[in-house]
Scaffold this active site. Sequence first.
Site, PDB file in Angstrom:
ATOM      1  N   GLY A 191     -19.405 -46.567  67.347  1.00 38.07           N
ATOM      2  CA  GLY A 191     -19.287 -47.051  65.971  1.00 38.07           C
ATOM      3  C   GLY A 191     -18.551 -46.058  65.089  1.00 38.07           C
ATOM      4  O   GLY A 191     -18.199 -44.952  65.516  1.00 38.07           O
ATOM      5  N   GLN A 192     -18.345 -46.457  63.833  1.00 41.68           N
ATOM      6  CA  GLN A 192     -17.500 -45.605  62.983  1.00 41.68           C
ATOM      7  C   GLN A 192     -18.185 -44.282  62.644  1.00 41.68           C
ATOM      8  O   GLN A 192     -17.548 -43.220  62.694  1.00 41.68           O
ATOM      9  CB  GLN A 192     -17.026 -46.343  61.735  1.00 41.68           C
ATOM     10  CG  GLN A 192     -18.085 -47.027  60.919  1.00 41.68           C
ATOM     11  CD  GLN A 192     -17.508 -47.608  59.624  1.00 41.68           C
ATOM     12  OE1 GLN A 192     -16.380 -47.333  59.227  1.00 41.68           O
ATOM     13  NE2 GLN A 192     -18.292 -48.425  58.945  1.00 41.68           N
ATOM     14  N   LEU A 193     -19.469 -44.303  62.338  1.00 42.40           N
ATOM     15  CA  LEU A 193     -20.143 -43.030  62.061  1.00 42.40           C
ATOM     16  C   LEU A 193     -20.368 -42.237  63.346  1.00 42.40           C
ATOM     17  O   LEU A 193     -20.220 -41.011  63.372  1.00 42.40           O
ATOM     18  CB  LEU A 193     -21.483 -43.285  61.352  1.00 42.40           C
ATOM     19  CG  LEU A 193     -22.301 -42.050  61.029  1.00 42.40           C
ATOM     20  CD1 LEU A 193     -21.535 -41.071  60.127  1.00 42.40           C
ATOM     21  CD2 LEU A 193     -23.635 -42.434  60.364  1.00 42.40           C
ATOM     22  N   ASP A 198     -28.271 -49.102  75.807  1.00 39.64           N
ATOM     23  CA  ASP A 198     -28.591 -50.196  74.894  1.00 39.64           C
ATOM     24  C   ASP A 198     -29.971 -49.860  74.328  1.00 39.64           C
ATOM     25  O   ASP A 198     -30.973 -49.897  75.051  1.00 39.64           O
ATOM     26  CB  ASP A 198     -28.614 -51.524  75.668  1.00 39.64           C
ATOM     27  CG  ASP A 198     -28.999 -52.698  74.780  1.00 39.64           C
ATOM     28  OD1 ASP A 198     -29.653 -52.486  73.732  1.00 39.64           O
ATOM     29  OD2 ASP A 198     -28.652 -53.827  75.141  1.00 39.64           O
ATOM     30  N   TYR A 238     -31.056 -57.911  56.946  1.00 41.92           N
ATOM     31  CA  TYR A 238     -30.552 -56.602  57.395  1.00 41.92           C
ATOM     32  C   TYR A 238     -31.320 -55.473  56.700  1.00 41.92           C
ATOM     33  O   TYR A 238     -31.806 -54.546  57.361  1.00 41.92           O
ATOM     34  CB  TYR A 238     -29.056 -56.504  57.097  1.00 41.92           C
ATOM     35  CG  TYR A 238     -28.478 -55.113  57.246  1.00 41.92           C
ATOM     36  CD1 TYR A 238     -28.268 -54.548  58.503  1.00 41.92           C
ATOM     37  CD2 TYR A 238     -28.130 -54.350  56.124  1.00 41.92           C
ATOM     38  CE1 TYR A 238     -27.739 -53.276  58.639  1.00 41.92           C
ATOM     39  CE2 TYR A 238     -27.594 -53.078  56.250  1.00 41.92           C
ATOM     40  CZ  TYR A 238     -27.398 -52.544  57.504  1.00 41.92           C
ATOM     41  OH  TYR A 238     -26.872 -51.277  57.634  1.00 41.92           O
TER      42      TYR A 238
HETATM   43  N1  LIG Z   1     -21.371 -49.753  57.618  1.00 42.99           N
HETATM   44  C1  LIG Z   1     -21.937 -49.537  56.431  1.00 42.99           C
HETATM   45  O1  LIG Z   1     -21.379 -49.874  55.390  1.00 42.99           O
HETATM   46  C2  LIG Z   1     -23.270 -48.860  56.349  1.00 42.99           C
HETATM   47  C3  LIG Z   1     -23.821 -48.636  55.082  1.00 42.99           C
HETATM   48  C4  LIG Z   1     -25.042 -47.982  55.017  1.00 42.99           C
HETATM   49  C5  LIG Z   1     -25.695 -47.588  56.148  1.00 42.99           C
HETATM   50  N2  LIG Z   1     -25.144 -47.839  57.358  1.00 42.99           N
HETATM   51  C6  LIG Z   1     -25.856 -47.395  58.551  1.00 42.99           C
HETATM   52  O2  LIG Z   1     -25.148 -46.318  59.111  1.00 42.99           O
HETATM   53  C7  LIG Z   1     -25.272 -46.332  60.525  1.00 42.99           C
HETATM   54  C8  LIG Z   1     -23.907 -46.314  61.173  1.00 42.99           C
HETATM   55  O3  LIG Z   1     -23.191 -47.453  60.736  1.00 42.99           O
HETATM   56  P1  LIG Z   1     -21.692 -47.732  61.191  1.00 42.99           P
HETATM   57  O4  LIG Z   1     -20.984 -48.260  60.007  1.00 42.99           O
HETATM   58  O5  LIG Z   1     -21.153 -46.566  61.952  1.00 42.99           O
HETATM   59  O6  LIG Z   1     -21.931 -48.954  62.187  1.00 42.99           O
HETATM   60  P2  LIG Z   1     -20.974 -49.562  63.294  1.00 42.99           P
HETATM   61  O7  LIG Z   1     -19.578 -49.078  63.112  1.00 42.99           O
HETATM   62  O8  LIG Z   1     -21.239 -51.037  63.297  1.00 42.99           O
HETATM   63  O9  LIG Z   1     -21.531 -48.896  64.618  1.00 42.99           O
HETATM   64  C9  LIG Z   1     -22.782 -49.224  65.117  1.00 42.99           C
HETATM   65  C10 LIG Z   1     -22.715 -48.965  66.599  1.00 42.99           C
HETATM   66  O10 LIG Z   1     -23.985 -49.322  67.156  1.00 42.99           O
HETATM   67  C11 LIG Z   1     -23.715 -49.985  68.360  1.00 42.99           C
HETATM   68  N3  LIG Z   1     -24.815 -50.842  68.761  1.00 42.99           N
HETATM   69  C12 LIG Z   1     -25.129 -52.067  68.317  1.00 42.99           C
HETATM   70  N4  LIG Z   1     -26.179 -52.540  68.993  1.00 42.99           N
HETATM   71  C13 LIG Z   1     -26.514 -51.589  69.906  1.00 42.99           C
HETATM   72  C14 LIG Z   1     -27.497 -51.493  70.905  1.00 42.99           C
HETATM   73  N5  LIG Z   1     -28.366 -52.494  71.122  1.00 42.99           N
HETATM   74  N6  LIG Z   1     -27.561 -50.372  71.651  1.00 42.99           N
HETATM   75  C15 LIG Z   1     -26.688 -49.370  71.459  1.00 42.99           C
HETATM   76  N7  LIG Z   1     -25.720 -49.399  70.528  1.00 42.99           N
HETATM   77  C16 LIG Z   1     -25.647 -50.510  69.761  1.00 42.99           C
HETATM   78  C17 LIG Z   1     -22.467 -50.790  68.116  1.00 42.99           C
HETATM   79  O11 LIG Z   1     -21.884 -51.129  69.341  1.00 42.99           O
HETATM   80  P3  LIG Z   1     -20.989 -52.453  69.481  1.00 42.99           P
HETATM   81  O12 LIG Z   1     -19.694 -52.121  68.796  1.00 42.99           O
HETATM   82  O13 LIG Z   1     -20.894 -52.618  70.954  1.00 42.99           O
HETATM   83  O14 LIG Z   1     -21.722 -53.550  68.796  1.00 42.99           O
HETATM   84  C18 LIG Z   1     -21.645 -49.809  67.324  1.00 42.99           C
HETATM   85  O15 LIG Z   1     -20.879 -48.988  68.153  1.00 42.99           O
HETATM   86  C19 LIG Z   1     -26.125 -47.557  60.850  1.00 42.99           C
HETATM   87  O16 LIG Z   1     -27.467 -47.162  60.955  1.00 42.99           O
HETATM   88  C20 LIG Z   1     -25.964 -48.439  59.641  1.00 42.99           C
HETATM   89  O17 LIG Z   1     -27.066 -49.290  59.454  1.00 42.99           O
HETATM   90  C21 LIG Z   1     -23.941 -48.458  57.489  1.00 42.99           C
END
Ligand SMILES: NC(=O)c1ccc[n+]([C@@H]2O[C@H](COP(=O)([O-])OP(=O)(O)OC[C@H]3O[C@@H](n4cnc5c(N)ncnc54)[C@H](OP(=O)(O)O)[C@@H]3O)[C@@H](O)[C@H]2O)c1
Length: 273
Positions: free
Chosen positions: A24-26, A46, A126
């Site tokens: 993921g991005q973070l 997973d 969510y």
């Molecule tokens: N994005 C935002 O704006 C935002 C804002 C506030 C807080 N956050 C939090 O910050 C954190 C990082 O967010 P992000 O934006 O980096 O999210 P992201 O880009 O959607 O990355 C999440 C990663 O988790 C993986 N994932 C999903 N289901 C999974 C599973 N069952 N087992 C293992 N990996 C799994 C995804 O894989 P796949 O690509 O294969 O699905 C993806 O690589 C999260 O906790 C999110 O809730 C995000």
Amino acid sequence: MEHEGTAAVATGSGRGVLITGAGGQLGRALAGRYPEARAWTRADWDVTVPWPGGEPPELVLHTAAWTDVDGAEDDPQGAAAVNVGGTQHAAALGAPIVVFSTDYVFDGRKREPYVESDAASPLGAYGRTKLHAEAASGERAWVVRTSWLYGPTGRNFVRTILRLGAERDEVAVVDDQRGCPTYVGHLAAAVPAIAQLPFGVYHVAGAGECTWADFAEAIFEEAGLPTRVRRITTDEFGAKAPRPAYSVLRSERGAPTLPHWRDGLRECLARVR
Ligand SMILES: NC(=O)c1ccc[n+]([C@@H]2O[C@H](COP(=O)([O-])OP(=O)(O)OC[C@H]3O[C@@H](n4cnc5c(N)ncnc54)[C@H](OP(=O)(O)O)[C@@H]3O)[C@@H](O)[C@H]2O)c1
């Protein structure tokens, strides 16, 4: 949920650090910050199933999450399996853990920044799963609430707006939700300092604030695109999940402050190019 911790033993290093959701991005930004860490994607673990085994980590950076806010309304159990169950499994490893949570745990009724002691009251599925995930993260956790994450990879607002801007003369963007865009590189850079703080909840988001429409205009300006932004309401946009109208995050607990979101945008665009 505030536990004084012996953070000095909790900072981890090298292979002792485990990053979940590293695709993921973070997760990618953290893998760049912790180059020796075990950066595990969903294919490696997973998180809806228990830890597959191996050398136990000294520090877990838990970014794996269901982040499809609208999709969570259709499948709240699926979202909970990842966000709550996954956090339980990561916390069960017994190592100190950095868990990432969201401004969407708030209902957005405030008109001044949300601090850590404000009551959470999520509007959608969510946010509810993420609030339960906070509770599931255990007693040796830093719960980092952040907002409006964007970076050079993955699904995010900056990349979507750039794509739309290249295709259209005008893009309609919501102008009645206000928050703090946060560059993943800036958040990742702050994680070592967060892991020196006592365990507990921290708000860590980009400095400054704006609406999505302001953000889109800044993206076009910084990218040198002539595309216009038409400012619309949340109702006009018609997304499935409700979102807070106001979710500016600030810390009253001495969390690291991040650079302004516009500086993050410039850094992000330099990497996208
Ligand atoms: N994005 C935002 O704006 C935002 C804002 C506030 C807080 N956050 C939090 O910050 C954190 C990082 O967010 P992000 O934006 O980096 O999210 P992201 O880009 O959607 O990355 C999440 C990663 O988790 C993986 N994932 C999903 N289901 C999974 C599973 N069952 N087992 C293992 N990996 C799994 C995804 O894989 P796949 O690509 O294969 O699905 C993806 O690589 C999260 O906790 C999110 O809730 C995000």
